[in-house]
Enzyme design. Sequence first.
Site, PDB file in Angstrom:
ATOM      1  N   ARG A 102       0.848  -1.187   0.000  1.00 58.94           N
ATOM      2  CA  ARG A 102       0.000   0.000   0.000  1.00 58.94           C
ATOM      3  C   ARG A 102       0.879   1.230   0.000  1.00 58.94           C
ATOM      4  O   ARG A 102       2.046   1.176   0.380  1.00 58.94           O
ATOM      5  CB  ARG A 102      -0.902   0.030   1.235  1.00 58.94           C
ATOM      6  CG  ARG A 102      -0.149   0.160   2.555  1.00 58.94           C
ATOM      7  CD  ARG A 102      -1.116   0.473   3.687  1.00 58.94           C
ATOM      8  NE  ARG A 102      -0.496   0.482   4.999  1.00 58.94           N
ATOM      9  CZ  ARG A 102       0.156   1.510   5.529  1.00 58.94           C
ATOM     10  NH1 ARG A 102       0.315   2.626   4.840  1.00 58.94           N
ATOM     11  NH2 ARG A 102       0.665   1.447   6.743  1.00 58.94           N
ATOM     12  N   ASN A 150       8.477   6.845   4.381  1.00 50.65           N
ATOM     13  CA  ASN A 150       7.836   7.748   5.328  1.00 50.65           C
ATOM     14  C   ASN A 150       8.113   9.213   5.024  1.00 50.65           C
ATOM     15  O   ASN A 150       7.992   9.626   3.877  1.00 50.65           O
ATOM     16  CB  ASN A 150       8.211   7.333   6.759  1.00 50.65           C
ATOM     17  CG  ASN A 150       7.009   6.736   7.466  1.00 50.65           C
ATOM     18  OD1 ASN A 150       5.935   7.311   7.429  1.00 50.65           O
ATOM     19  ND2 ASN A 150       7.177   5.581   8.098  1.00 50.65           N
ATOM     20  N   ASP A 199       9.563   8.414  11.684  1.00 47.92           N
ATOM     21  CA  ASP A 199       8.299   8.241  10.954  1.00 47.92           C
ATOM     22  C   ASP A 199       8.037   9.472  10.093  1.00 47.92           C
ATOM     23  O   ASP A 199       8.739   9.712   9.117  1.00 47.92           O
ATOM     24  CB  ASP A 199       7.192   7.935  11.977  1.00 47.92           C
ATOM     25  CG  ASP A 199       5.946   7.364  11.342  1.00 47.92           C
ATOM     26  OD1 ASP A 199       5.669   7.694  10.175  1.00 47.92           O
ATOM     27  OD2 ASP A 199       5.222   6.607  12.005  1.00 47.92           O
TER      28      ASP A 199
HETATM   29 CA    CA Z   1       4.126   7.318   8.624  1.00 49.89          CA
END
Ligand code: CA
Length: 293
Positions: A102, A150, A199
């Site tokens: 995804r 990310n 992240d």
């Molecule tokens: Ca993320």
Amino acid sequence: MSEQVTPEQVVAKRTLVGEGSLWDPEDNVLYWIDILSHELYIYDPATGTNRTIPTCQAVGTVVKRAAGGLVLALHNGFAFLDLDTEKITPIADPERDIPANRFNDGKCDPAGRFWAGTMEFNGKQDAGALYCLDADHNVSEKLRPVSISNGIVWTADAKTMYYICTLADTVRAFDYDVDTGEISNERVVVTNEGEGGFDGMAIDAEDKLWVAVFGGWDVRRYDPDTGELLRDLRLPFGYVTSCAFGGANLDELYVTSAVVGLDDETLAEQPLAGSLVKLDPGVAGVPACSFQG
Ligand code: CA
């Protein structure tokens, strides 16, 4: 070095994986998503409302489209979202033959191309890639392999792109050609020497990086020229996923987080986990770029 901060809860919600925070400086709203609940949110601080729009499949990130509406990076590729009808129109899917993957995080570059990367649903190593959707709706593969694609940002002069793959747990820099969208001269500029994994990422008006650290309980400000940790803002929840400068002066920092996999006892200990919160970062951000296609 560490500063304990008490963020203000602006949307009380237990998002499974809250993500993708992005401020719209024209409409003065904040877009964010819950990847696993298949929902896009539009938070309006003027009214306190948080509109929910179903995306009907996993949604990795959202950007604004200059021509109106939004662009999503979904399980099944890039798509337009009409904010009046909530209709989703596919644009392109470079991984239509890889259903286990995804799209995850992404943002627009200063020329209005939409960069977003993929990951296998469980984060399998080296299963993903970083793509760029240009204004003509062509998709090009920019970097492979990546594992959990990310945060991605560009400097104010558009000459450098910074990029996070969470499994690499670094910030990489590339020389950036804004005329062509070509990247070159890859190097590591920040390495995670603390807990958790890098992240989401934002960049401030001084070209310093703000990194949300999943499992690190913090948002960190780094100097990408030296790799130095400048600030460490400790939050009352562990799975910190993304951050975005917002507000009329871009001087508030919105932060999202995740609760997926947390048990009831842990949730009780982290009442803000999964909510949309904001804090005072002490520095302003830069306005996000819109998709020009
Ligand atoms: Ca993320």
